[in-house]
Each structure stands twice: as C-alpha cells, then as structure tokens.
Design a protein around this motif. Structure first.
Motif, PDB file in Angstrom:
ATOM      1  N   GLN A   1      15.429  59.257  73.773  1.00  0.00           N
ATOM      2  CA  GLN A   1      16.256  59.277  72.602  1.00  0.00           C
ATOM      3  C   GLN A   1      16.889  57.901  72.374  1.00  0.00           C
ATOM      4  OE1 GLN A   1      16.726  60.720  75.466  1.00  0.00           O
ATOM      5  NE2 GLN A   1      18.878  60.776  76.082  1.00  0.00           N
ATOM      6  N   VAL A   2      17.169  57.593  71.100  1.00  0.00           N
ATOM      7  CA  VAL A   2      17.781  56.334  70.722  1.00  0.00           C
ATOM      8  C   VAL A   2      19.284  56.418  70.934  1.00  0.00           C
ATOM      9  CG1 VAL A   2      18.306  54.798  68.794  1.00  0.00           C
ATOM     10  CG2 VAL A   2      15.997  55.724  69.085  1.00  0.00           C
ATOM     11  N   GLN A   3      19.838  55.366  71.533  1.00  0.00           N
ATOM     12  CA  GLN A   3      21.273  55.301  71.747  1.00  0.00           C
ATOM     13  C   GLN A   3      21.795  53.892  71.533  1.00  0.00           C
ATOM     14  OE1 GLN A   3      21.917  57.083  75.729  1.00  0.00           O
ATOM     15  NE2 GLN A   3      23.118  58.633  74.660  1.00  0.00           N
ATOM     16  N   LEU A   4      22.943  53.786  70.873  1.00  0.00           N
ATOM     17  CA  LEU A   4      23.707  52.557  70.767  1.00  0.00           C
ATOM     18  C   LEU A   4      25.131  52.897  71.180  1.00  0.00           C
ATOM     19  CD1 LEU A   4      22.525  51.114  67.319  1.00  0.00           C
ATOM     20  CD2 LEU A   4      21.989  50.209  69.578  1.00  0.00           C
ATOM     21  N   VAL A   5      25.606  52.272  72.241  1.00  0.00           N
ATOM     22  CA  VAL A   5      26.913  52.609  72.791  1.00  0.00           C
ATOM     23  C   VAL A   5      27.792  51.368  72.823  1.00  0.00           C
ATOM     24  CG1 VAL A   5      28.170  53.582  74.736  1.00  0.00           C
ATOM     25  CG2 VAL A   5      25.885  54.436  74.180  1.00  0.00           C
ATOM     26  N   GLU A   6      28.861  51.385  72.023  1.00  0.00           N
ATOM     27  CA  GLU A   6      29.810  50.274  71.988  1.00  0.00           C
ATOM     28  C   GLU A   6      30.864  50.441  73.077  1.00  0.00           C
ATOM     29  OE1 GLU A   6      28.924  51.142  67.509  1.00  0.00           O
ATOM     30  OE2 GLU A   6      29.237  52.296  69.359  1.00  0.00           O
ATOM     31  N   SER A   7      31.373  49.317  73.562  1.00  0.00           N
ATOM     32  CA  SER A   7      32.453  49.321  74.530  1.00  0.00           C
ATOM     33  C   SER A   7      33.224  48.011  74.421  1.00  0.00           C
ATOM     34  CB  SER A   7      31.926  49.504  75.952  1.00  0.00           C
ATOM     35  OG  SER A   7      31.065  48.441  76.324  1.00  0.00           O
ATOM     36  N   GLY A   8      34.387  47.959  75.056  1.00  0.00           N
ATOM     37  CA  GLY A   8      35.176  46.741  75.094  1.00  0.00           C
ATOM     38  C   GLY A   8      36.348  46.706  74.141  1.00  0.00           C
ATOM     39  N   GLY A   9      36.493  47.712  73.304  1.00  0.00           N
ATOM     40  CA  GLY A   9      37.622  47.758  72.392  1.00  0.00           C
ATOM     41  C   GLY A   9      38.908  48.074  73.124  1.00  0.00           C
ATOM     42  N   GLY A  10      40.025  47.909  72.414  1.00  0.00           N
ATOM     43  CA  GLY A  10      41.317  48.184  73.001  1.00  0.00           C
ATOM     44  C   GLY A  10      42.439  47.554  72.215  1.00  0.00           C
ATOM     45  N   LEU A  11      43.605  47.498  72.834  1.00  0.00           N
ATOM     46  CA  LEU A  11      44.803  46.919  72.224  1.00  0.00           C
ATOM     47  C   LEU A  11      44.980  45.488  72.701  1.00  0.00           C
ATOM     48  CD1 LEU A  11      47.436  47.250  70.574  1.00  0.00           C
ATOM     49  CD2 LEU A  11      48.497  48.095  72.681  1.00  0.00           C
ATOM     50  N   VAL A  12      45.192  44.573  71.762  1.00  0.00           N
ATOM     51  CA  VAL A  12      45.382  43.170  72.094  1.00  0.00           C
ATOM     52  C   VAL A  12      46.445  42.571  71.176  1.00  0.00           C
ATOM     53  CG1 VAL A  12      43.557  42.382  70.535  1.00  0.00           C
ATOM     54  CG2 VAL A  12      44.192  40.985  72.516  1.00  0.00           C
ATOM     55  N   GLN A  13      47.181  41.582  71.674  1.00  0.00           N
ATOM     56  CA  GLN A  13      48.204  40.920  70.879  1.00  0.00           C
ATOM     57  C   GLN A  13      47.589  39.900  69.930  1.00  0.00           C
ATOM     58  OE1 GLN A  13      51.057  39.227  73.593  1.00  0.00           O
ATOM     59  NE2 GLN A  13      51.881  41.216  74.191  1.00  0.00           N
ATOM     60  N   PRO A  14      48.259  39.621  68.808  1.00  0.00           N
ATOM     61  CA  PRO A  14      47.761  38.570  67.915  1.00  0.00           C
ATOM     62  C   PRO A  14      47.543  37.266  68.661  1.00  0.00           C
ATOM     63  CG  PRO A  14      49.518  39.783  66.862  1.00  0.00           C
ATOM     64  CD  PRO A  14      49.472  40.264  68.286  1.00  0.00           C
ATOM     65  N   GLY A  15      46.435  36.605  68.357  1.00  0.00           N
ATOM     66  CA  GLY A  15      46.071  35.380  69.043  1.00  0.00           C
ATOM     67  C   GLY A  15      45.243  35.597  70.291  1.00  0.00           C
ATOM     68  N   GLY A  16      45.118  36.831  70.709  1.00  0.00           N
ATOM     69  CA  GLY A  16      44.362  37.154  71.900  1.00  0.00           C
ATOM     70  C   GLY A  16      42.873  37.232  71.650  1.00  0.00           C
ATOM     71  N   SER A  17      42.132  37.562  72.709  1.00  0.00           N
ATOM     72  CA  SER A  17      40.677  37.632  72.650  1.00  0.00           C
ATOM     73  C   SER A  17      40.172  38.957  73.195  1.00  0.00           C
ATOM     74  CB  SER A  17      40.045  36.489  73.451  1.00  0.00           C
ATOM     75  OG  SER A  17      40.387  35.227  72.916  1.00  0.00           O
ATOM     76  N   LEU A  18      38.990  39.323  72.739  1.00  0.00           N
ATOM     77  CA  LEU A  18      38.346  40.552  73.173  1.00  0.00           C
ATOM     78  C   LEU A  18      36.845  40.366  73.035  1.00  0.00           C
ATOM     79  CD1 LEU A  18      39.868  43.128  74.109  1.00  0.00           C
ATOM     80  CD2 LEU A  18      39.483  44.074  71.833  1.00  0.00           C
ATOM     81  N   ARG A  19      36.076  40.957  73.934  1.00  0.00           N
ATOM     82  CA  ARG A  19      34.623  40.929  73.813  1.00  0.00           C
ATOM     83  C   ARG A  19      34.078  42.348  73.742  1.00  0.00           C
ATOM     84  NH1 ARG A  19      29.863  38.678  77.844  1.00  0.00           N
ATOM     85  NH2 ARG A  19      30.529  40.529  79.036  1.00  0.00           N
ATOM     86  N   LEU A  20      33.377  42.633  72.659  1.00  0.00           N
ATOM     87  CA  LEU A  20      32.742  43.921  72.480  1.00  0.00           C
ATOM     88  C   LEU A  20      31.293  43.861  72.949  1.00  0.00           C
ATOM     89  CD1 LEU A  20      33.981  44.923  68.897  1.00  0.00           C
ATOM     90  CD2 LEU A  20      35.118  45.252  71.105  1.00  0.00           C
ATOM     91  N   SER A  21      30.810  44.981  73.468  1.00  0.00           N
ATOM     92  CA  SER A  21      29.421  45.096  73.885  1.00  0.00           C
ATOM     93  C   SER A  21      28.792  46.316  73.235  1.00  0.00           C
ATOM     94  CB  SER A  21      29.311  45.224  75.407  1.00  0.00           C
ATOM     95  OG  SER A  21      29.823  44.086  76.064  1.00  0.00           O
ATOM     96  N   CYS A  22      27.496  46.234  72.998  1.00  0.00           N
ATOM     97  CA  CYS A  22      26.724  47.355  72.481  1.00  0.00           C
ATOM     98  C   CYS A  22      25.435  47.427  73.281  1.00  0.00           C
ATOM     99  CB  CYS A  22      26.436  47.166  70.993  1.00  0.00           C
ATOM    100  SG  CYS A  22      25.321  48.403  70.284  1.00  0.00           S
ATOM    101  N   THR A  23      25.299  48.473  74.075  1.00  0.00           N
ATOM    102  CA  THR A  23      24.097  48.651  74.882  1.00  0.00           C
ATOM    103  C   THR A  23      23.137  49.587  74.166  1.00  0.00           C
ATOM    104  OG1 THR A  23      25.135  50.443  76.142  1.00  0.00           O
ATOM    105  CG2 THR A  23      25.312  48.223  77.025  1.00  0.00           C
TER     106      THR A  23
END
Length: 124
Positions: A1-23
C-alpha cells in the motif's frame, strides 16, 4: 500500500527552526515530483515548496530564503528545513507526491498521493 507519513512538527518560538520529514513507501519515490503544502485554519491549502526528480526546487514567496526543500531518494524521504519561523507559518503541513504508474502492459496511470499532515505552531 502507498503511504506518506509526515513527522517533525511541533511548537516553536518565533525565529526558531524546525525540520519536517515525509517518509514514503509503496511507490517509486525517485520518479515522483514531491511538494510541501500547508493549510492554516480557515484558509485554503497552499503550495510551500516543490522539488522535481532532478532536484530542481521552487518556493512560495512568503518562505523564500527561510525554507529549504530537499529529498533523499535512497531513504525515500522528503524534508523541509524551516528557519526564522514566524507566527504566520502556523499551519498543518502536508507532503504530496505526483507521478505516473506504469503497468507491465504499458498502460500509464497518473497518480497523486497526500500525507496526513503534521501540525506546526509558531508562538511565544
């Protein structure tokens, strides 16, 4: 079966950084154009960034210079590096795959797939 799963989201302060992934799994990842979209409450889903099979990229003007899209075909994974985050970046972020499925008989079927989304919240 086909799957796309995102991860890495969350709460961050302005000016901060985040990296999202999609497997991705269940299709030939390296042959598909991949994109990140986002949807804020009450707003329409909008394109954030895209990357082709040859790793050509494009970005929405609102994120240009702050976000970087990339892909690792060996890991079947799409990434979105987000820097200098602003409250306006708050949204659910989705990955999307677009390509063509070819059968053994030569019949080509256009395909597109969406992940379930991951929440990004930028707040003090």
């Amino acid at each position: 079966q086909v799957q796309l799963v995102e991860s890495g989201g969350g709460l961050v302060q302005p000016g901060g950084s985040l990296r999202l992934s999609c497997t991705a799994s269940g299709f030939t990842f390296k042959s598909y154009v991949m994109s990140w979209y986002r949807q804020a409450p009450g707003a329409e889903r909008e394109l954030v960034a895209g990357i082709t099979t040859t790793e050509s990229t494009n970005y929405a003007d609102s994120v240009k210079g702050r976000f970087t899209i990339s892909r690792d075909n060996a890991k079947n994974t799409l990434y979105l590096q987000m820097n200098s985050l602003k409250p306006e970046d708050t949204a659910v972020y989705y990955c999307k795959a677009v390509g063509v499925y070819s059968t053994v008989t030569g019949y080509r079927v256009p395909r597109n797939y969406w992940g379930q989304g991951t929440q990004v919240t930028v707040s003090p």
